[in-house]
Design an enzyme around this catalytic site. Structure first.
Site, PDB file in Angstrom:
ATOM      1  N   HIS A   1      -5.021 -12.362  -5.558  1.00 18.62           N
ATOM      2  CA  HIS A   1      -5.331 -11.187  -4.633  1.00 18.62           C
ATOM      3  C   HIS A   1      -6.969 -11.375  -4.403  1.00 18.62           C
ATOM      4  O   HIS A   1      -7.398 -10.550  -5.097  1.00 18.62           O
ATOM      5  CB  HIS A   1      -4.997  -9.941  -5.290  1.00 18.62           C
ATOM      6  CG  HIS A   1      -5.031  -8.732  -4.087  1.00 18.62           C
ATOM      7  ND1 HIS A   1      -4.117  -8.497  -3.314  1.00 18.62           N
ATOM      8  CD2 HIS A   1      -6.121  -8.040  -3.934  1.00 18.62           C
ATOM      9  CE1 HIS A   1      -4.284  -7.620  -2.440  1.00 18.62           C
ATOM     10  NE2 HIS A   1      -5.591  -7.216  -2.868  1.00 18.62           N
TER      11      HIS A   1
ATOM     12  N   HIS B   1       0.777  -1.189  -0.092  1.00 20.29           N
ATOM     13  CA  HIS B   1       0.017  -0.056   0.063  1.00 20.29           C
ATOM     14  C   HIS B   1       0.825   1.438   0.113  1.00 20.29           C
ATOM     15  O   HIS B   1       0.571   2.048   0.654  1.00 20.29           O
ATOM     16  CB  HIS B   1      -1.008   0.097   1.221  1.00 20.29           C
ATOM     17  CG  HIS B   1      -1.964  -0.899   1.199  1.00 20.29           C
ATOM     18  ND1 HIS B   1      -3.038  -0.688   0.376  1.00 20.29           N
ATOM     19  CD2 HIS B   1      -2.196  -2.432   1.483  1.00 20.29           C
ATOM     20  CE1 HIS B   1      -3.928  -1.791   0.427  1.00 20.29           C
ATOM     21  NE2 HIS B   1      -3.493  -2.830   1.281  1.00 20.29           N
TER      22      HIS B   1
ATOM     23  N   ASP C   1      -1.706  -5.058  -4.104  1.00 25.36           N
ATOM     24  CA  ASP C   1      -1.808  -3.960  -3.578  1.00 25.36           C
ATOM     25  C   ASP C   1      -0.255  -3.414  -3.350  1.00 25.36           C
ATOM     26  O   ASP C   1       0.017  -3.256  -2.138  1.00 25.36           O
ATOM     27  CB  ASP C   1      -2.822  -3.978  -2.327  1.00 25.36           C
ATOM     28  CG  ASP C   1      -4.170  -4.032  -2.802  1.00 25.36           C
ATOM     29  OD1 ASP C   1      -4.406  -3.634  -3.627  1.00 25.36           O
ATOM     30  OD2 ASP C   1      -5.002  -4.148  -1.479  1.00 25.36           O
TER      31      ASP C   1
ATOM     32  N   ASN D   1      -6.780  -4.952  -5.852  1.00 23.52           N
ATOM     33  CA  ASN D   1      -7.853  -3.797  -6.034  1.00 23.52           C
ATOM     34  C   ASN D   1      -7.526  -2.495  -6.008  1.00 23.52           C
ATOM     35  O   ASN D   1      -8.037  -1.531  -6.567  1.00 23.52           O
ATOM     36  CB  ASN D   1      -9.043  -4.249  -5.175  1.00 23.52           C
ATOM     37  CG  ASN D   1      -8.880  -4.526  -3.849  1.00 23.52           C
ATOM     38  OD1 ASN D   1      -7.515  -5.173  -3.170  1.00 23.52           O
ATOM     39  ND2 ASN D   1      -9.419  -3.584  -2.862  1.00 23.52           N
ATOM     40  N   HIS D   2      -6.556  -2.233  -5.156  1.00 25.06           N
ATOM     41  CA  HIS D   2      -6.121  -0.708  -5.136  1.00 25.06           C
ATOM     42  C   HIS D   2      -5.302  -0.261  -6.051  1.00 25.06           C
ATOM     43  O   HIS D   2      -5.177   0.709  -6.330  1.00 25.06           O
ATOM     44  CB  HIS D   2      -5.333  -0.650  -3.810  1.00 25.06           C
ATOM     45  CG  HIS D   2      -6.066  -0.580  -2.435  1.00 25.06           C
ATOM     46  ND1 HIS D   2      -6.348   0.713  -1.951  1.00 25.06           N
ATOM     47  CD2 HIS D   2      -6.737  -1.392  -1.782  1.00 25.06           C
ATOM     48  CE1 HIS D   2      -7.151   0.454  -0.708  1.00 25.06           C
ATOM     49  NE2 HIS D   2      -7.604  -0.984  -0.642  1.00 25.06           N
TER      50      HIS D   2
END
Length: 380
Positions: free
Chosen positions: A158, A10, A49, A84-85
């Site tokens: 993921h 992240h 991510d 997804n990010h």
């Protein structure tokens, strides 16, 4: 053969809007790169991510560039999927990973679903939302067929799986092929290892504390990455723990002992090398929230990076207990009744989740629930 498995870094995440927290995430990533080079694995897998956003800030891109170049110089290739990010939920959208192909990043994607590293099959798929579960299941069946002639097989995904994320999963365990030796998962921020198929299924967890509710798992299992040895019949997994840049402190204060508890926590905070993030819940007794907040603010604002207080006075606790019973005042029943006209269980579930989080003061969790709902049903 050994490899490093990490996920959910992240990068670019500015937790609570704090620049210092963005730097903390970078620092842990840098430490992980250094540790991986020290361990000398044959390759690295990143299970999604990598970034917080599909359009990461410049600092995040530069940190990844520096890390990948260091690994390339050490002769350690990196295989990655988008989480997804990392991606916009739109057809043919490209994740920021493509910027690093020239630096040796090997991107597992629908157009290039697998790589071979010394007779080890490394295949997978980027994040797929729940309403595309049929496509995901079909993709997994194809990967199973593609991998069948290789001695060692790694599946990289993921996804949240129903066994480990029962209310927000995208994939059912029963739909995952059992022919792989190692299942390199990302998405769930807790560390999980389990027996599955012909080997092990593993989530290495997030590399930093992305949400306060990860604190318990971190204190129990640590954060970092896995070193995986594939030489035996069943992969051996070693947890490599990284030191977090600063402390997260979560504490409950009984209001009648407010002064003494504040002093105790203050002494802990002052003993730390860096300003911590402090999450306090004041409960018990009847008190003025504003006055208690002012007292906490006066003591902790200058010595903590972040102060996030929650309040549960006795009158609020009593009211919550009343609303939990089967009376007509039960808010869950009222929400369900009011949303019947939509004829959509997903909207009702969203409303109930938001009510539960907001009524408990968990604004951060509520924001994440809303974000996931929007990404799954509208951002495509």
């Amino acid at each position: 053969m050994k490899f490093a498995h990490l996920a959910d870094t992240h990068l670019g995440y500015r937790q609570y809007g704090l620049f210092e927290r963005e730097i903390d995430f970078y620092d842990v990533f840098n430490d992980i790169i250094s540790k991986i080079i020290e361990e000398r694995p044959d390759f690295v897998i990143h299970s999604g991510d990598l970034f917080e956003f599909s359009r990461p800030p410049t600092n995040a891109l530069l940190r990844v560039q520096k890390g990948l170049l260091a690994l390339k110089d050490a002769g350690i290739p990196v295989y990655a999927i988008a989480g997804n990010h990392d991606m916009i939920m739109r057809k043919n959208a490209l994740p920021p990973h493509v910027l690093f192909k020239e630096m040796g990043l090997k991107i597992i994607s629908p157009n290039n679903p697998f790589f071979i590293k010394e007779d080890v099959f490394i295949g997978g798929t980027p994040y797929v939302s729940k309403h595309q579960s049929t496509y995901l299941t079909e993709s997994l069946k194809k990967l199973e067929i593609m991998s069948k002639d290789y001695d060692k097989r790694i599946l990289v995904l993921h996804q949240g799986i129903d066994k480990y994320l029962p209310f927000e999963y995208e994939l059912e365990l029963a739909n995952i092929p059992e022919s792989f030796n190692y299942y390199a998962l990302g998405h769930i921020h807790a560390r999980i290892t389990d027996d599955y198929g012909q080997g092990k299924l593993a989530y290495p967890g997030s590399t930093e504390i992305w949400k306060i509710d990860e604190l318990g798992n971190y204190q129990k299992n640590g954060k970092g990455f896995y070193m995986v040895d594939m030489d035996g019949d069943v992969p051996e997994i070693e947890s490599i723990n990284m030191e977090m840049p600063r402390e997260f402190i979560r504490a409950e204060i009984n209001y009648p002992e407010l002064t003494a508890e504040i002093e105790k926590i203050k002494n802990i905070v002052l003993s730390l090398p860096k300003k911590p993030l402090l999450n306090l819940t004041v409960e018990g007794g009847n008190f003025n929230r504003s006055e208690v907040y002012d007292e906490l603010n006066k003591v902790f604002t200058d010595i903590c990076l972040s102060l996030r207080p929650n309040f549960k006075s006795q009158s609020l606790i009593d009211a919550q207990e009343i609303l939990k019973d089967g009376s007509a005042l039960n808010p869950h029943k009222l929400i369900i009744e009011q949303l019947k006209s939509f004829e959509n269980q997903k909207i009702t579930d969203l409303a109930l989740s938001l009510f539960n989080e907001m009524s408990s003061g968990n604004v951060e969790n509520a924001e994440e629930v809303s974000k996931k709902f929007y990404e799954e049903f509208y951002d495509n």
